[in-house]
Enzyme design. Structure first.
Site, PDB file in Angstrom:
ATOM      1  N   THR A  12       0.818  -1.220   0.000  1.00  0.00           N
ATOM      2  CA  THR A  12       0.000   0.000   0.000  1.00  0.00           C
ATOM      3  C   THR A  12       0.843   1.256   0.000  1.00  0.00           C
ATOM      4  O   THR A  12       0.495   2.251  -0.650  1.00  0.00           O
ATOM      5  CB  THR A  12      -0.938  -0.001   1.220  1.00  0.00           C
ATOM      6  OG1 THR A  12      -1.829  -1.108   1.134  1.00  0.00           O
ATOM      7  CG2 THR A  12      -1.752   1.284   1.292  1.00  0.00           C
ATOM      8  N   SER A  54       1.055  -7.275  -1.241  1.00  0.00           N
ATOM      9  CA  SER A  54       1.603  -8.284  -0.322  1.00  0.00           C
ATOM     10  C   SER A  54       0.725  -9.525  -0.206  1.00  0.00           C
ATOM     11  O   SER A  54       1.168 -10.550   0.301  1.00  0.00           O
ATOM     12  CB  SER A  54       1.844  -7.688   1.065  1.00  0.00           C
ATOM     13  OG  SER A  54       0.625  -7.453   1.755  1.00  0.00           O
ATOM     14  N   THR A  85       0.904  -4.420   4.217  1.00  0.00           N
ATOM     15  CA  THR A  85       0.580  -4.804   5.595  1.00  0.00           C
ATOM     16  C   THR A  85      -0.069  -6.177   5.724  1.00  0.00           C
ATOM     17  O   THR A  85       0.022  -6.808   6.774  1.00  0.00           O
ATOM     18  CB  THR A  85      -0.359  -3.768   6.239  1.00  0.00           C
ATOM     19  OG1 THR A  85      -1.569  -3.692   5.478  1.00  0.00           O
ATOM     20  CG2 THR A  85       0.294  -2.403   6.297  1.00  0.00           C
ATOM     21  N   ASP A  86      -0.724  -6.672   4.675  1.00  0.00           N
ATOM     22  CA  ASP A  86      -1.537  -7.881   4.829  1.00  0.00           C
ATOM     23  C   ASP A  86      -0.718  -9.115   5.199  1.00  0.00           C
ATOM     24  O   ASP A  86      -1.188  -9.964   5.959  1.00  0.00           O
ATOM     25  CB  ASP A  86      -2.348  -8.151   3.554  1.00  0.00           C
ATOM     26  CG  ASP A  86      -3.499  -7.162   3.386  1.00  0.00           C
ATOM     27  OD1 ASP A  86      -3.797  -6.442   4.354  1.00  0.00           O
ATOM     28  OD2 ASP A  86      -4.085  -7.114   2.291  1.00  0.00           O
TER      29      ASP A  86
END
Length: 338
Positions: A12, A54, A85-86
């Protein structure tokens, strides 16, 4: 001034808006340009090893990150990895096993909003990461996010949209960063060991999340196709009555092979303990089962990938699994004897 290598992987933080939604499109150079204040913190060079969402992260991409760090290890004082972040917690845990005893910091960060947005957490997260990476006491793999420094094996994403997306599970924050000031809660001690890099990660690990009413036939398929089965059970850990007959049959069938079952829990905090209830105590005793105790699921999965990737026997796997690496397990020596 300390020299830091920034490694771009996408996520992101590097996203652009398209007709089909956000997608990584900014280069590492583009991202760095949004935080000119970094020139007062450290000297930064950049490299781009991939530019992906990700969600698409795999062990093959982890190897590329490790290779970038190994190739540049002697030339820099620390590393900052920009990541989505995932799967960030999985990557932080994986790198904790793939890069061990690093006296140089390997910091992973990201954001919930792209860095090119007017309102974003990306600029703060990235600058904080450089502040931490440039500090001479920092070492090993960690996450810097929302002003918190989390050990690489202890992070879990528990919020999908909020800026405070990550928590440290069963372990304190290593430090916080407030108004560009680093405040340490846990002092880092240099070990004097030589850094080690690993690349082989097994794909023979399977995670089975239990739920009430699950049919038992899935066990036969998983035992036949995977070497290590991680059972994500309820509470402190146990196997439901409806699965027990098939579970015992499969464990007996594969008893003399390298099949292993590892018990973990769906509850994020406080960990497993199969000896508490009958539904866990008997099966743990009958099959000398491994359990994850206070480890995160992300650390459990990636540690098993790493150990199995080295071709360890079951006994070696047990010993290595219960060996503490980058603070992944409390009281590891005591757990081995349980």
């Amino acid at each position: 001034m300390r020299k830091i290598l920034m490694i771009g992987t996408g996520g992101t933080i590097a996203c652009k808006q398209t007709e089909d939604g956000l997608t990584p499109g900014l280069t590492a150079e583009d991202v760095l340009a949004y935080i000119p204040a970094v020139k007062n913190v450290c000297d930064v060079e950049v490299t781009q090893v991939m530019n992906i969402d990700s969600t698409n992260m795999t062990p093959e991409y982890w190897k590329k990150i490790v290779k970038a760090i190994e190739d540049n290890y002697d030339n820099f004082d620390g590393f900052v990895i920009c990541h989505g972040t995932d799967t960030l917690a999985y990557t932080a845990a994986a790198l904790s096993y793939m890069i061990q005893d690093s006296e140089k910091p390997i910091v992973i960060t990201g954001s919930q909003k792209p860095i090119n947005r007017e309102i974003t957490d990306a600029k703060t997260n990235l600058l904080d990461s450089f502040i931490y990476a440039a500090d001479e006491e920092s070492q090993n793999v960690c996450i810097v996010f929302d002003g918190k420094v989390i050990c690489g094996t202890r992070a879990k994403k528990d919020r999908a949209k909020s800026y405070n997306a990550f928590s440290s599970i069963n372990f304190p924050y290593l430090a916080v960063i407030q108004d560009n000031m680093l405040i340490r809660y846990i002092k880092e001690t240099k070990t004097g060991k030589t850094v080690r890099f690993y690349y082989d990660m097994s794909d023979r690990i399977c995670l089975l999340k239990l739920f009430p009413g699950m049919k038992s036939d899935v066990l036969s398929y998983i035992f036949a196709n995977y070497d290590v089965i991680v059972l994500e059970s309820f509470g402190v850990g146990g196997i439901p009555e409806t699965l027990m007959e098939t579970f015992y049959k499969e464990m007996d069938r594969w008893r003399d092979t390298d099949k292993l079952v590892v018990m973990t829990t769906q509850v994020a905090n406080e960990g497993s303990n199969m000896t508490v209830y009958e539904v866990g105590r008997k099966v743990k005793h009958d099959f000398h089962m491994i359990e994850a105790y206070d480890m995160t699921l992300e650390a459990t999965i990636t540690k098993l990938m790493w150990v199995k990737g080295m071709g360890c026997s079951n006994e070696q796997l047990r010993d290595l699994f219960y060996t503490e690496i980058n603070r992944d397990m409390l009281f590891a020596g005591k757990k081995r004897a349980v």
